[in-house]
Design an enzyme around this catalytic site. Structure first.
Site, short mmCIF file in Angstrom:
data_model
loop_
_atom_site.label_atom_id
_atom_site.label_comp_id
_atom_site.label_asym_id
_atom_site.label_seq_id
_atom_site.Cartn_x
_atom_site.Cartn_y
_atom_site.Cartn_z
N ASP A 85 1.02 -1.11 -0.05
CA ASP A 85 -0.05 -0.03 0.16
C ASP A 85 0.85 1.22 0.03
OD1 ASP A 85 -2.19 1.80 1.17
OD2 ASP A 85 -1.00 1.51 2.92
N ASP B 135 -0.63 -0.97 6.25
CA ASP B 135 -1.06 -0.46 7.47
C ASP B 135 -2.43 -0.01 8.09
OD1 ASP B 135 -1.46 1.72 6.02
OD2 ASP B 135 -0.63 3.09 7.59
N ASP C 210 -6.83 -2.11 4.79
CA ASP C 210 -5.91 -3.05 4.30
C ASP C 210 -6.24 -4.62 4.62
OD1 ASP C 210 -4.40 -1.35 2.77
OD2 ASP C 210 -3.21 -0.68 4.52
#
Ligand code: ADP
Ligand code: MG
Length: 292
Positions: A38, A237, A241
């Site tokens: 990400d 994080d 996610d």
């Protein structure tokens, strides 16, 4: 002998700040050949700062910031925090918000002092029929520097833009280079704009960049890579996610991120340093070699 080697392996990992939850994760790590990351908080610091405010001629900068920060105080997004912090630094007194609503991966809206306020990305503005008019060339410049542009509408009229910067962690480039040296392909999935994502991803030599990905689609992307035969690790994080972390063969959370991410992951990088993934990969190979 197997459990002892695994214990030694996980113990060594812990010394490096790489917390490995179970034997399966340590074993699987050796086979990983694709890492999905990400952008925000994983490649970048994850502490975005407001760097510019551009307003339409009918508005003052402070007015727009007041409406925006008052609305964003109700959001938990890191971008929202950047806006609220900046307003507080400028001693702007915030107003209460009512009818707050949030569209994941797009933006937020609500009522501030009897006026409707919306903040979000271009897609969000399109979805609520806000005419952005001709967008200044400045937008392209901001995005080409890897910055995120958010649009503000007040009473359904475009009022200005908020520009946020989130620097790349100083450990990221080295980690990407080492991952490549280990033969691991690196893919970035982000909800951010394509141009912003490209600026960050190309600078870091990321192999594949997928932008404007809605949170629910992150797990689908991972499934697709698995169907192609890749063994996938995912590093992230955020709350968003979690499904992707669970879908990957190895889920890796940033110790600096949300608890939800850490709960969904089998490996946690205590300091949020991606070099921990390289260490875990090498550790896994050494451990498994010991067992065989
Ligand atoms: P990321 O993949 O970086 O975590 P998100 O999926 O959370 O991104 O969000 C994607 C985009 O949606 C952001 O870049 C931003 O433009 C917009 N957005 C999301 N939440 C907000 C918010 N609270 N305020 C303004 N814009 C937002
Ligand atoms: Mg994130």
């Amino acid at each position: 002998a197997t459990p002892v080697s695994i214990m030694v392996g996980t113990g060594l990992g812990a010394q490096y700040g790489v917390l490995i939850k179970n034997a399966e994760a340590l074993e699987m790590m050796e086979k990983v050949n694709l890492l999905v990351v990400d952008k925000t908080g994983t490649l970048t610091e994850g502490k975005p700062k407001l760097v510019a405010v551009e307003v339409e001629s009918s508005y003052q900068r402070k007015e727009v910031l007041h409406f925006a920060a008052s609305l964003e105080r109700a959001s938990e997004h890191p971008l929202a925090e950047a806006i609220v912090d900046s307003a507080e630094q400028e001693a702007i007194k915030l107003s209460p918000v009512s009818d707050f609503s949030s569209v994941t991966g797009k933006g937020v809206s609500g009522n501030v002092n009897g006026q409707t306020v919306a903040i979000g990305n271009q897609k969000f503005m399109e979805s609520i029929n806000i005419e952005l008019g001709h967008l200044s060339k400045a937008i392209l410049d901001y995005r080409s520097q890897g910055q995120t542009v958010m649009f503000v509408a007040i009473d359904e009229v475009f009022a200005g833009m908020l520009i946020v910067a989130d620097p790349i962690k100083n450990t990221t480039q080295e980690a990407i280079n080492s991952l490549h040296a280990e033969g691991i392909k690196v893919v970035m999935l982000t909800g951010d704009n394509q141009d912003t994502a490209n600026a960050v991803g190309r600078k870091l030599n990321i192999d594949q960049i997928e932008a404007e990905v809605l949170p629910e689609d992150k797990a689908n992307w991972i499934k697709r890579f698995q169907d192609e035969g890749y063994v996938v690790a995912m590093a992230g994080d955020g709350v968003n996610d979690a499904p992707a972390l669970a879908q990957a063969q190895v889920g890796i959370a940033m110790g600096t991120g949300t608890d939800v991410a850490m709960e969904s992951a089998t490996i946690t990088l205590v300091k949020g340093d991606l070099n921990g993934i390289v260490r875990a990969h090498k550790l896994s190979r050494a451990t498994m070699k010991n067992i065989r």
